[in-house]
Design a protein around this motif. Structure first.
Motif, mmCIF file in Angstrom:
data_model
loop_
_atom_site.group_PDB
_atom_site.id
_atom_site.type_symbol
_atom_site.label_atom_id
_atom_site.label_comp_id
_atom_site.label_asym_id
_atom_site.label_seq_id
_atom_site.Cartn_x
_atom_site.Cartn_y
_atom_site.Cartn_z
ATOM 1 N N ASP A 1 0.808 -1.226 0.000
ATOM 2 C CA ASP A 1 0.000 0.000 0.000
ATOM 3 C C ASP A 1 0.842 1.278 0.000
ATOM 4 O O ASP A 1 0.369 2.321 0.420
ATOM 5 N N ALA A 2 2.104 1.231 -0.478
ATOM 6 C CA ALA A 2 2.962 2.411 -0.345
ATOM 7 C C ALA A 2 3.457 2.925 -1.687
ATOM 8 O O ALA A 2 3.865 2.158 -2.551
ATOM 9 N N TRP A 3 3.393 4.238 -1.856
ATOM 10 C CA TRP A 3 4.101 4.932 -2.928
ATOM 11 C C TRP A 3 4.543 6.272 -2.389
ATOM 12 O O TRP A 3 3.776 6.974 -1.713
ATOM 13 N N SER A 4 5.774 6.649 -2.630
ATOM 14 C CA SER A 4 6.255 7.950 -2.160
ATOM 15 C C SER A 4 7.363 8.430 -3.078
ATOM 16 O O SER A 4 7.941 7.659 -3.844
ATOM 17 N N TRP A 5 7.637 9.712 -2.996
ATOM 18 C CA TRP A 5 8.779 10.300 -3.688
ATOM 19 C C TRP A 5 9.423 11.278 -2.720
ATOM 20 O O TRP A 5 8.756 12.164 -2.190
ATOM 21 N N PRO A 6 10.715 11.119 -2.434
ATOM 22 C CA PRO A 6 11.308 11.832 -1.290
ATOM 23 C C PRO A 6 11.649 13.300 -1.520
ATOM 24 O O PRO A 6 12.030 13.972 -0.566
ATOM 25 N N TRP B 1 -5.855 10.792 0.465
ATOM 26 C CA TRP B 1 -4.494 11.009 0.955
ATOM 27 C C TRP B 1 -4.422 12.275 1.803
ATOM 28 O O TRP B 1 -5.172 13.220 1.593
ATOM 29 N N ARG B 2 -3.483 12.283 2.747
ATOM 30 C CA ARG B 2 -3.286 13.460 3.598
ATOM 31 C C ARG B 2 -1.796 13.765 3.699
ATOM 32 O O ARG B 2 -0.966 12.861 3.805
ATOM 33 N N GLN B 3 -1.492 15.073 3.673
ATOM 34 C CA GLN B 3 -0.097 15.486 3.817
ATOM 35 C C GLN B 3 0.283 15.519 5.300
ATOM 36 O O GLN B 3 -0.486 15.995 6.145
ATOM 37 N N LEU B 4 1.460 15.008 5.642
ATOM 38 C CA LEU B 4 1.961 15.005 7.015
ATOM 39 C C LEU B 4 2.881 16.206 7.204
ATOM 40 O O LEU B 4 3.926 16.304 6.567
ATOM 41 N N ARG B 5 2.506 17.100 8.095
ATOM 42 C CA ARG B 5 3.299 18.306 8.338
ATOM 43 C C ARG B 5 3.949 18.328 9.721
ATOM 44 O O ARG B 5 4.982 18.946 9.916
ATOM 45 N N ASP B 6 3.318 17.661 10.699
ATOM 46 C CA ASP B 6 3.811 17.729 12.067
ATOM 47 C C ASP B 6 5.208 17.122 12.184
ATOM 48 O O ASP B 6 5.537 16.134 11.516
ATOM 49 N N GLU B 7 6.037 17.701 13.068
ATOM 50 C CA GLU B 7 7.424 17.256 13.192
ATOM 51 C C GLU B 7 7.549 15.819 13.697
ATOM 52 O O GLU B 7 8.560 15.150 13.449
ATOM 53 N N ARG C 1 5.887 13.971 3.139
ATOM 54 C CA ARG C 1 5.247 12.663 3.258
ATOM 55 C C ARG C 1 3.726 12.790 3.110
ATOM 56 O O ARG C 1 3.112 13.717 3.627
ATOM 57 N N TYR C 2 3.141 11.826 2.394
ATOM 58 C CA TYR C 2 1.689 11.742 2.229
ATOM 59 C C TYR C 2 1.261 10.325 2.585
ATOM 60 O O TYR C 2 1.953 9.360 2.246
ATOM 61 N N VAL C 3 0.160 10.209 3.300
ATOM 62 C CA VAL C 3 -0.305 8.882 3.701
ATOM 63 C C VAL C 3 -1.753 8.679 3.265
ATOM 64 O O VAL C 3 -2.515 9.635 3.096
#
Length: 320
Positions: A90-95, A277-283, A298-300
């Motif tokens: 279930d993962a796709w990301s681009w750093p 999908w949601r963007q992760l902003r918190d440290e 990061r997006y989850v």
């Protein structure tokens, strides 16, 4: 690893485009003239509202924030064999927000050799401010009407290998995807081409771009599965250096994971249902193995479920 591999590198579309204008006008290749022509283009309303204008902005930021991504040659060839819709997970990301891909010189996409690819994975709500910064930095006070869409966007652009005379009229092939469209491409290789003033792609052009997008998504899945396969620095085995390297643009080398070459534990399932999908902003989401990631990169998957291989896989809790 093939120690003798040589690589093609992504040449700046900005420079190629500006120099084509200079050539058509019969002007000599002098930096001062090149800068003057570029300044005129940035003030041209038709340019800044076009696909060319978008690429000019992305490359302007890339030269300051981007990375040159160099996949190991054997991995690069293998990525083209992955059938995206048949693997599990279930993962796709681009750093990185902005990056360019270098391809091994012998590798082709739908039978065509490519110089490389520009890859942007950006929050669309920041695009208006980025464009304003780009224009104001070059003395254009007017700006453009650009609405934030509220989604992350994956933008993949390549120089058109079918250009008959690229030095006189360079063109780009470009695709842009929201997360739901990424899922759609993984499942059935669907592309929504750029609208507006962009010229529709010919069949052959569409097939070339589709092959590159498939490669980018496959590489993003691999990075999600094996982040340890990623290392910084120019690979010692590279015969030639990227042109931007002299300006300090960082390199990222991606090698094979030596323990397991399968992607089954970190890929997208055969069919995605109602993804959000949601963007992760918190440290707190950028600690441990994520400490080197830029905040907001990061997006989850928040909701939705994956169906395939005789079972349904739901969304798992986010690791903090």
């Amino acid at each position: 690893m093939n120690q003798q591999a040589t690589y093609r590198h992504y040449p700046s579309f900005t420079r190629r485009y500006v120099r084509s204008v200079m050539k058509m006008m019969g002007l000599p290749k002098k930096p001062q003239i090149e800068a003057e022509i570029f300044g005129q283009m940035v003030h041209d309303e038709q340019v800044v509202h076009s696909l060319n204008g978008e690429l000019l902005m992305l490359e302007w930021h890339h030269s300051r924030e981007g990375r040159v991504v160099v996949p190991e040659s054997s991995l690069s060839a293998w990525l083209q064999t992955v059938q995206l819709s048949k693997v599990q997970g279930d993962a796709w990301s681009w750093p990185w927000a902005f990056s360019t891909l270098s391809f091994p010189a012998r590798q082709t996409f739908h039978g065509h050799a490519l110089d490389g690819a520009l890859v942007a994975w950006v929050d669309s709500t920041t695009l208006p401010s980025r464009y304003e910064a780009f224009l104001s930095a070059h003395g254009n006070p007017h700006g453009v009407d650009m609405m934030g869409l509220g989604d992350p966007w994956l933008i993949v652009a390549i120089h058109n290998p079918l250009d008959a005379r690229p030095s006189l009229n360079p063109t780009m092939l470009r695709g842009a995807f929201k997360p739901s469209q990424i899922t759609d491409f993984i499942n059935r290789e669907a592309i929504e081409y750029a609208g507006g003033r962009a010229t529709p792609l010919a069949d052959e052009e569409g097939m070339i771009l589709r092959a590159v997008v498939r490669y980018v998504l496959s590489l993003g899945m691999y990075l999600s599965a094996y982040p340890e396969a990623l290392s910084s620095g120019v690979p010692a085995w590279m015969k030639n250096k990227h042109p931007e390297g002299k300006k300090g643009v960082p390199f990222a080398h991606i090698g094979y994971d030596r323990e397991d070459r399968e992607l089954k534990l970190a890929m997208t399932a055969p069919r995605s249902v109602s993804p959000y999908w949601r963007q992760l902003r918190d440290e707190r989401f950028y600690r441990g193995k994520w400490a080197d990631r830029r905040r907001g990169s990061r997006y989850v998957l928040v909701s939705g479920y994956e169906v395939g291989a005789g079972k349904t896989v739901g969304v798992e809790p986010i690791e903090e």
